[in-house]
Write a protein that holds these residues in place. Structure first.
Motif, mmCIF file in Angstrom:
data_model
loop_
_atom_site.group_PDB
_atom_site.id
_atom_site.type_symbol
_atom_site.label_atom_id
_atom_site.label_comp_id
_atom_site.label_asym_id
_atom_site.label_seq_id
_atom_site.Cartn_x
_atom_site.Cartn_y
_atom_site.Cartn_z
ATOM 1 N N SER A 10 0.825 -1.195 0.000
ATOM 2 C CA SER A 10 0.000 0.000 0.000
ATOM 3 C C SER A 10 0.869 1.258 0.000
ATOM 4 O O SER A 10 2.094 1.199 0.134
ATOM 5 C CB SER A 10 -0.922 0.010 1.220
ATOM 6 O OG SER A 10 -0.170 0.296 2.398
ATOM 7 N N ARG A 12 0.266 3.645 2.253
ATOM 8 C CA ARG A 12 0.045 4.222 3.582
ATOM 9 C C ARG A 12 1.362 4.623 4.231
ATOM 10 O O ARG A 12 2.399 4.002 4.012
ATOM 11 C CB ARG A 12 -0.701 3.230 4.467
ATOM 12 C CG ARG A 12 -2.108 2.898 3.968
ATOM 13 C CD ARG A 12 -2.750 1.817 4.820
ATOM 14 N NE ARG A 12 -2.933 2.261 6.202
ATOM 15 C CZ ARG A 12 -3.398 1.479 7.176
ATOM 16 N NH1 ARG A 12 -3.722 0.216 6.912
ATOM 17 N NH2 ARG A 12 -3.559 1.957 8.390
ATOM 18 N N THR A 15 1.571 3.780 9.614
ATOM 19 C CA THR A 15 1.237 2.433 10.063
ATOM 20 C C THR A 15 2.156 2.094 11.223
ATOM 21 O O THR A 15 3.230 2.700 11.381
ATOM 22 C CB THR A 15 1.424 1.401 8.937
ATOM 23 O OG1 THR A 15 2.824 1.329 8.598
ATOM 24 C CG2 THR A 15 0.623 1.783 7.697
ATOM 25 N N ASN A 18 5.725 1.190 10.163
ATOM 26 C CA ASN A 18 6.491 2.369 9.748
ATOM 27 C C ASN A 18 6.918 3.208 10.946
ATOM 28 O O ASN A 18 8.021 3.756 10.984
ATOM 29 C CB ASN A 18 5.672 3.220 8.777
ATOM 30 C CG ASN A 18 5.529 2.572 7.420
ATOM 31 O OD1 ASN A 18 6.163 1.562 7.129
ATOM 32 N ND2 ASN A 18 4.678 3.132 6.584
ATOM 33 N N ALA A 61 3.725 -6.142 9.883
ATOM 34 C CA ALA A 61 3.353 -5.731 8.530
ATOM 35 C C ALA A 61 2.792 -6.892 7.727
ATOM 36 O O ALA A 61 1.775 -6.754 7.039
ATOM 37 C CB ALA A 61 4.571 -5.128 7.823
ATOM 38 N N ASP A 65 -1.350 -7.310 7.169
ATOM 39 C CA ASP A 65 -1.480 -6.755 5.821
ATOM 40 C C ASP A 65 -1.191 -5.249 5.820
ATOM 41 O O ASP A 65 -1.957 -4.450 5.280
ATOM 42 C CB ASP A 65 -2.893 -7.017 5.268
ATOM 43 C CG ASP A 65 -2.951 -6.831 3.750
ATOM 44 O OD1 ASP A 65 -1.895 -6.880 3.102
ATOM 45 O OD2 ASP A 65 -4.067 -6.621 3.223
ATOM 46 N N LEU A 66 -0.067 -4.875 6.445
ATOM 47 C CA LEU A 66 0.318 -3.467 6.548
ATOM 48 C C LEU A 66 1.615 -3.171 5.789
ATOM 49 O O LEU A 66 2.308 -2.199 6.091
ATOM 50 C CB LEU A 66 0.488 -3.066 8.027
ATOM 51 C CG LEU A 66 -0.780 -3.073 8.880
ATOM 52 C CD1 LEU A 66 -0.441 -2.811 10.338
ATOM 53 C CD2 LEU A 66 -1.773 -2.030 8.376
ATOM 54 N N SER A 68 3.883 -1.618 3.221
ATOM 55 C CA SER A 68 3.770 -0.371 2.469
ATOM 56 C C SER A 68 5.071 -0.083 1.732
ATOM 57 O O SER A 68 6.133 -0.608 2.080
ATOM 58 C CB SER A 68 3.451 0.797 3.406
ATOM 59 O OG SER A 68 4.540 1.042 4.278
#
Length: 204
Positions: A10, A12, A15, A18, A61, A65-66, A68
Motif C-alpha cells: 500500500s 500508507r 502504520t 512504519n 506488517a 497486511d500493513l 507499504s
C-alpha cells in the motif's frame, strides 16, 4: 517466495510498522550519545529495543497486511544505518576490533558496487532472501550483547561468548548472502545479454 509476491503493498504512511522503523532511525543518534557518555547499560537497552523492533515491524506488517512502499524503504535503511553507526561507535570505543568492521563494511561496499552494476542495465534491486535476513538478525543481536560484555563481572563474562557467537554467525551469513546476491545478479545479467544479443555485459 509466493507468499511475499502475493502480499499487497500500500501507499500508507502512518502504520505501526512504519512508526517502529522511524523510531529505530531516531534511536541511532540516541545510542551514539549514550555510548559517548559512557552509559553502556542504557546504550545496550537502545540497541536491544532496535533489534526487537526490527523483528516486530516486519512481523506486524505481514500478519496484519500493513506492508507499504515507505516501509519497504525505511526498514532496510534503518537496519543499514544502525549497523553502520554501531560498527563505527563500537570500534571507536575499542569494543569491536578493526578487522570485524572492515569485514562488514567491505561486504556493504561489495553490495553497493553490485547494485550500481544492476542499475546500469535497468534492474532496480534483487529479491531479499532468508540468508540476508538471518545475517541482519544475528548482527543486530551481536552488537548489544558485545556491548554488554564490556561490563565488569559475571554479566560481562557471560555476554562475551554469546555476543561473539552471534557476531561470527552474522559475518558468515552476511558474506554468504552477498555471494547469493552475486549469483542472482549474474543470472539476471546473462539473461538480459541473451535477450538483447549483447554478450559484453556480465559479472566477472
Amino acid at each position: 517466495m509466493a507468499e511475499d509476491s502475493a502480499q499487497r503493498v500500500s501507499d500508507r504512511v502512518l502504520t505501526l510498522p512504519n512508526i517502529l522503523s522511524m523510531l529505530r532511525l531516531l534511536g541511532v543518534p540516541l545510542f551514539i550519545w549514550l555510548l559517548v557518555g559512557d552509559q553502556i547499560v542504557w546504550a545496550f537497552v537502545v540497541l536491544t529495543l532496535s533489534g526487537i523492533s526490527d523483528y516486530l515491524d516486519g512481523k506486524i506488517a505481514r500478519h496484519f497486511d500493513l506492508v507499504s512502499r515507505l516501509g519497504q524503504l525505511l526498514d532496510p535503511l534503518a537496519d543499514r544505518l544502525y549497523i553502520l553507526s554501531t560498527l563505527i561507535a563500537l570500534a571507536w570505543r575499542e569494543i569491536l576490533p578493526v578487522w570485524l568492521v572492515v569485514l562488514l563494511l567491505g561486504r556493504d561496499l561489495f553490495m553497493g558496487i553490485l547494485i550500481i552494476v544492476l542499475k546500469r542495465v535497468g534492474q532496480t534491486g534483487l529479491p531479499v532472501h532468508f540468508v540476508g535476513k538471518a545475517a541482519t538478525f544475528n548482527l543486530l543481536y551481536a552488537f548489544p550483547v558485545l556491548l554488554l560484555s564490556h561490563i565488569d563481572g559475571t554479566v560481562g563474562d557471560i555476554a562475551r561468548p554469546i555476543g561473539w557467537a552471534f557476531a561470527w554467525w552474522g559475518i558468515v551469513l552476511y558474506w554468504m548472502a552477498a555471494g547469493l546476491y552475486a549469483v542472482q545478479a549474474t543470472w539476471l545479467l546473462r539473461g538480459r545479454s541473451a535477450t538483447t544479443g549483447d554478450t559484453g555485459h556480465g559479472l566477472r
